[in-house]
Design a protein around this motif. Structure first.
Motif, PDB file in Angstrom:
ATOM      1  N   ALA A 242      -5.131   0.506  -4.286  1.00 36.82           N
ATOM      2  CA  ALA A 242      -5.436  -0.908  -4.524  1.00 36.82           C
ATOM      3  C   ALA A 242      -6.930  -1.107  -4.741  1.00 36.82           C
ATOM      4  CB  ALA A 242      -4.953  -1.746  -3.337  1.00 36.82           C
ATOM      5  N   ARG A 243      -7.751  -0.425  -3.955  1.00 36.70           N
ATOM      6  CA  ARG A 243      -9.201  -0.522  -4.130  1.00 36.70           C
ATOM      7  C   ARG A 243      -9.620   0.004  -5.509  1.00 36.70           C
ATOM      8  NH1 ARG A 243     -10.169  -3.769  -0.306  1.00 36.70           N
ATOM      9  NH2 ARG A 243     -11.163  -3.111   1.652  1.00 36.70           N
ATOM     10  N   ARG A 244      -8.838   0.928  -6.063  1.00 34.40           N
ATOM     11  CA  ARG A 244      -9.133   1.470  -7.386  1.00 34.40           C
ATOM     12  C   ARG A 244      -8.658   0.547  -8.505  1.00 34.40           C
ATOM     13  NH1 ARG A 244      -8.120   7.613  -8.607  1.00 34.40           N
ATOM     14  NH2 ARG A 244      -9.458   6.910 -10.303  1.00 34.40           N
ATOM     15  N   GLY A 245      -8.012  -0.547  -8.145  1.00 32.44           N
ATOM     16  CA  GLY A 245      -7.609  -1.508  -9.153  1.00 32.44           C
ATOM     17  C   GLY A 245      -6.167  -1.422  -9.597  1.00 32.44           C
ATOM     18  N   VAL A 246      -5.347  -0.593  -8.952  1.00 32.18           N
ATOM     19  CA  VAL A 246      -3.923  -0.552  -9.289  1.00 32.18           C
ATOM     20  C   VAL A 246      -3.324  -1.918  -8.947  1.00 32.18           C
ATOM     21  CG1 VAL A 246      -1.708   0.554  -8.849  1.00 32.18           C
ATOM     22  CG2 VAL A 246      -3.798   1.929  -8.915  1.00 32.18           C
ATOM     23  N   GLY A 247      -2.663  -2.535  -9.924  1.00 34.80           N
ATOM     24  CA  GLY A 247      -2.271  -3.936  -9.777  1.00 34.80           C
ATOM     25  C   GLY A 247      -1.156  -4.197  -8.795  1.00 34.80           C
ATOM     26  N   GLN A 248      -0.095  -3.395  -8.848  1.00 39.83           N
ATOM     27  CA  GLN A 248       1.048  -3.612  -7.972  1.00 39.83           C
ATOM     28  C   GLN A 248       1.483  -2.291  -7.356  1.00 39.83           C
ATOM     29  OE1 GLN A 248       2.558  -6.495  -6.981  1.00 39.83           O
ATOM     30  NE2 GLN A 248       0.907  -7.561  -8.062  1.00 39.83           N
ATOM     31  N   ILE A 249       1.567  -2.250  -6.040  1.00 39.18           N
ATOM     32  CA  ILE A 249       1.913  -1.033  -5.308  1.00 39.18           C
ATOM     33  C   ILE A 249       3.025  -1.365  -4.323  1.00 39.18           C
ATOM     34  CG2 ILE A 249       1.059   0.815  -3.806  1.00 39.18           C
ATOM     35  CD1 ILE A 249      -1.813  -0.230  -4.827  1.00 39.18           C
ATOM     36  N   VAL A 250       4.065  -0.551  -4.323  1.00 37.33           N
ATOM     37  CA  VAL A 250       5.118  -0.655  -3.309  1.00 37.33           C
ATOM     38  C   VAL A 250       4.981   0.557  -2.398  1.00 37.33           C
ATOM     39  CG1 VAL A 250       7.578  -0.824  -2.834  1.00 37.33           C
ATOM     40  CG2 VAL A 250       6.632  -1.855  -4.914  1.00 37.33           C
ATOM     41  N   ALA A 251       4.737   0.313  -1.119  1.00 36.72           N
ATOM     42  CA  ALA A 251       4.583   1.386  -0.131  1.00 36.72           C
ATOM     43  C   ALA A 251       5.846   1.444   0.722  1.00 36.72           C
ATOM     44  CB  ALA A 251       3.361   1.128   0.745  1.00 36.72           C
ATOM     45  N   THR A 252       6.425   2.635   0.869  1.00 40.21           N
ATOM     46  CA  THR A 252       7.682   2.765   1.589  1.00 40.21           C
ATOM     47  C   THR A 252       7.550   3.668   2.813  1.00 40.21           C
ATOM     48  OG1 THR A 252       8.521   4.744   0.448  1.00 40.21           O
ATOM     49  CG2 THR A 252       8.875   2.620  -0.634  1.00 40.21           C
ATOM     50  N   ASP A 253       8.424   3.439   3.770  1.00 40.24           N
ATOM     51  CA  ASP A 253       8.568   4.324   4.933  1.00 40.24           C
ATOM     52  C   ASP A 253       9.868   3.965   5.609  1.00 40.24           C
ATOM     53  OD1 ASP A 253       7.900   6.039   7.294  1.00 40.24           O
ATOM     54  OD2 ASP A 253       5.896   5.968   6.430  1.00 40.24           O
ATOM     55  N   THR A 254      10.340   4.848   6.484  1.00 44.76           N
ATOM     56  CA  THR A 254      11.561   4.574   7.244  1.00 44.76           C
ATOM     57  C   THR A 254      11.265   4.289   8.708  1.00 44.76           C
ATOM     58  OG1 THR A 254      11.886   6.947   7.654  1.00 44.76           O
ATOM     59  CG2 THR A 254      12.997   5.998   5.733  1.00 44.76           C
ATOM     60  N   ASP A 255      10.089   4.662   9.179  1.00 44.62           N
ATOM     61  CA  ASP A 255       9.759   4.543  10.598  1.00 44.62           C
ATOM     62  C   ASP A 255       9.255   3.133  10.906  1.00 44.62           C
ATOM     63  OD1 ASP A 255       9.187   5.891  13.271  1.00 44.62           O
ATOM     64  OD2 ASP A 255       7.221   5.069  12.770  1.00 44.62           O
ATOM     65  N   GLU A 272      -2.783  -7.831   0.397  1.00 45.26           N
ATOM     66  CA  GLU A 272      -1.375  -8.220   0.364  1.00 45.26           C
ATOM     67  C   GLU A 272      -0.907  -8.653  -1.020  1.00 45.26           C
ATOM     68  OE1 GLU A 272      -0.256 -10.132   4.583  1.00 45.26           O
ATOM     69  OE2 GLU A 272      -2.167 -10.855   3.772  1.00 45.26           O
ATOM     70  N   GLN A 273      -1.810  -9.125  -1.869  1.00 45.90           N
ATOM     71  CA  GLN A 273      -1.426  -9.533  -3.216  1.00 45.90           C
ATOM     72  C   GLN A 273      -1.095  -8.320  -4.084  1.00 45.90           C
ATOM     73  OE1 GLN A 273      -0.935 -12.749  -4.259  1.00 45.90           O
ATOM     74  NE2 GLN A 273      -1.259 -13.166  -2.074  1.00 45.90           N
ATOM     75  N   GLN A 274      -1.669  -7.155  -3.730  1.00 45.97           N
ATOM     76  CA  GLN A 274      -1.440  -5.950  -4.523  1.00 45.97           C
ATOM     77  C   GLN A 274      -0.398  -5.019  -3.924  1.00 45.97           C
ATOM     78  OE1 GLN A 274      -5.999  -5.542  -4.623  1.00 45.97           O
ATOM     79  NE2 GLN A 274      -5.327  -4.047  -6.151  1.00 45.97           N
ATOM     80  N   VAL A 275      -0.272  -5.014  -2.590  1.00 43.34           N
ATOM     81  CA  VAL A 275       0.569  -4.025  -1.912  1.00 43.34           C
ATOM     82  C   VAL A 275       1.691  -4.719  -1.148  1.00 43.34           C
ATOM     83  CG1 VAL A 275       0.630  -2.105  -0.280  1.00 43.34           C
ATOM     84  CG2 VAL A 275      -1.445  -2.517  -1.634  1.00 43.34           C
ATOM     85  N   SER A 276       2.914  -4.282  -1.374  1.00 44.94           N
ATOM     86  CA  SER A 276       4.046  -4.714  -0.559  1.00 44.94           C
ATOM     87  C   SER A 276       4.585  -3.493   0.183  1.00 44.94           C
ATOM     88  CB  SER A 276       5.138  -5.353  -1.423  1.00 44.94           C
ATOM     89  OG  SER A 276       5.586  -4.457  -2.419  1.00 44.94           O
TER      90      SER A 276
END
Length: 407
Positions: A242-255, A272-276
């Protein structure tokens, strides 16, 4: 001297520790992050018990439920640790040099597990509100709430090893202060706050690789790059992207702990606007032009839930990631696999096997960027795995889908 002789119970419940005190049966919820069963024999002990006696009892499988001064319990734990780390001359003569680095790793893990079991025999009783009724006991309410969740309303007490309790308090301090991540920019907006049970991003070399690798271009007709961060943990890689300017990021985990940790860090960094952050077994729905994953590096069975960030039995997460990539990569997209060669150096996997797995799953190597580890163990000659760590290289593998053959 011990207050009460050891009490041997017919059968301990996996969820409760039972003991006799003042002639009455007692029980408390048993808590163990390592998944250990409660001891069958319980000794009530206080400040008068000698360290040698305490260590001998632990070696015999007797738990020590502490009834003295809290700080004295810490001193006793340190004394027991010194004894656990000592090797008698007779035992030293019988010890054989490991034939391979993998033997050295297995020997090291067995020794660490035995040490953890022994030191885990010194127990502390915790009140229902997570306070501790011992002299000079610290305030543990906030730290235990972070690790265990809100206190139960039933008024039940808990028992936990002092070693684990101190680990929870240490993690609470890490969470409060945070870890500075240069790849996120300049202070004070570059800290990640790891939660208890979530691996701290202390290996700076792989973070720098993600911070500097050439980003793929967005698909034709789109203005911004979309990315998935698989197995996000603290959320640090999603934050770097996100700091590098990637517009939309979905981060996943199970824990659940990792999900809460990542959400907290993303919010604290204002991303929060860039990463869910979503709960998913590896991949979320949809396609992404960049998919990043830093799986556990050693394909071995973890000895406890806390080891899952390092050990991945049979490399299941790595294989699952590679198997699902082509179905989730957008056209001309890339996958970034962050992987150490430590498994190769230990004989757990060969480079040819890794490359064959890429090809088997329809992937080609675009390029590989390497970095030498910067952590202290890389230069610690006393480390049992020093021979491997001195040669370790962390790589960012840029992978893309192989062209689809046409008739």
């Amino acid at each position: 001297m011990p207050l009460t002789p050891p009490d041997t119970l017919p059968e301990q419940s996996p969820s409760h520790l039972q003991w006799q005190e003042n002639g009455l049966p007692c029980s408390a919820r048993w808590r163990s992050e390592r998944g250990l069963m409660p001891a069958q024999r319980v000794l009530l002990a206080d400040d008068t018990i000698p360290a040698d006696s305490a260590f001998r009892a632990a070696c015999e499988g007797t738990a020590l439920l502490w009834r003295g001064d809290f700080q004295n319990a810490r001193h006793l734990l340190q004394a027991m640790a010194r004894r656990a780390d000592q090797v008698s001359p007779g035992k030293r003569q019988k010890m054989t040099q490991p034939a391979t680095l993998l033997d050295a790793l297995n020997q090291h893990r067995q020794a660490q597990a035995r040490r953890a079991r022994l030191l885990g025999m010194l127990l502390i009783e915790v009140n229902a509100d997570y306070s501790i009724s011992l002299r000079r006991a610290p305030d543990t309410k906030e730290a235990l709430t972070e690790a265990w969740g809100a206190p139960d309303l039933d008024g039940a007490k808990s028992v936990v090893s002092l070693r684990e309790l101190l680990g929870i308090r240490s993690a609470h301090e890490w969470q409060r202060v945070g870890v500075e991540i240069p790849a996120l920019g300049t202070p004070p907006h570059n800290r990640i706050h790891p939660h208890y049970g979530v691996f701290s991003p202390v290996r700076g070399e792989y973070l720098q690789l993600v911070a500097t690798a050439h980003l793929p271009k967005p698909p034709k007709g789109q203005n911004q790059l979309t990315a998935f961060d698989i197995g996000t943990g603290t959320g640090v890689l999603a934050a770097v992207l996100a700091r590098r300017g990637v517009g939309q990021i979905v981060a996943t985990d199970t824990d659940p702990r990792a999900l809460a940790c990542a959400r907290s860090n993303i919010a604290q960094l204002g991303l929060e606007q860039q990463v869910s952050v979503v709960q998913a077994d590896l991949f979320p729905a949809g396609l992404a032009s960049l998919i990043v994953c830093n799986p556990p590096w050693l394909p071995l069975r973890p000895g406890s839930p806390l080891e899952r960030a390092v050990y991945d039995e049979e490399g299941r997460m790595l294989l699952g990631f590679l198997q699902g990539l082509c179905a989730h990569l957008a056209a001309k997209g890339e996958a970034w696999l962050i992987l150490s060669n430590l498994a190769e150096l230990l004989g757990l996997r060969t480079r040819d096997e890794l490359l064959a797995e890429f090809e088997r799953n329809g992937l080609r190597v675009v390029s590989r960027i390497d970095a030498k580890p910067l952590h202290p163990k890389a230069s610690d000659a006393s480390d049992p795995l020093h021979q491997a760590r001195a040669k370790e290289v962390t790589s960012l593998w840029r992978l893309a889908a192989l062209p689809v053959a046409t008739a």
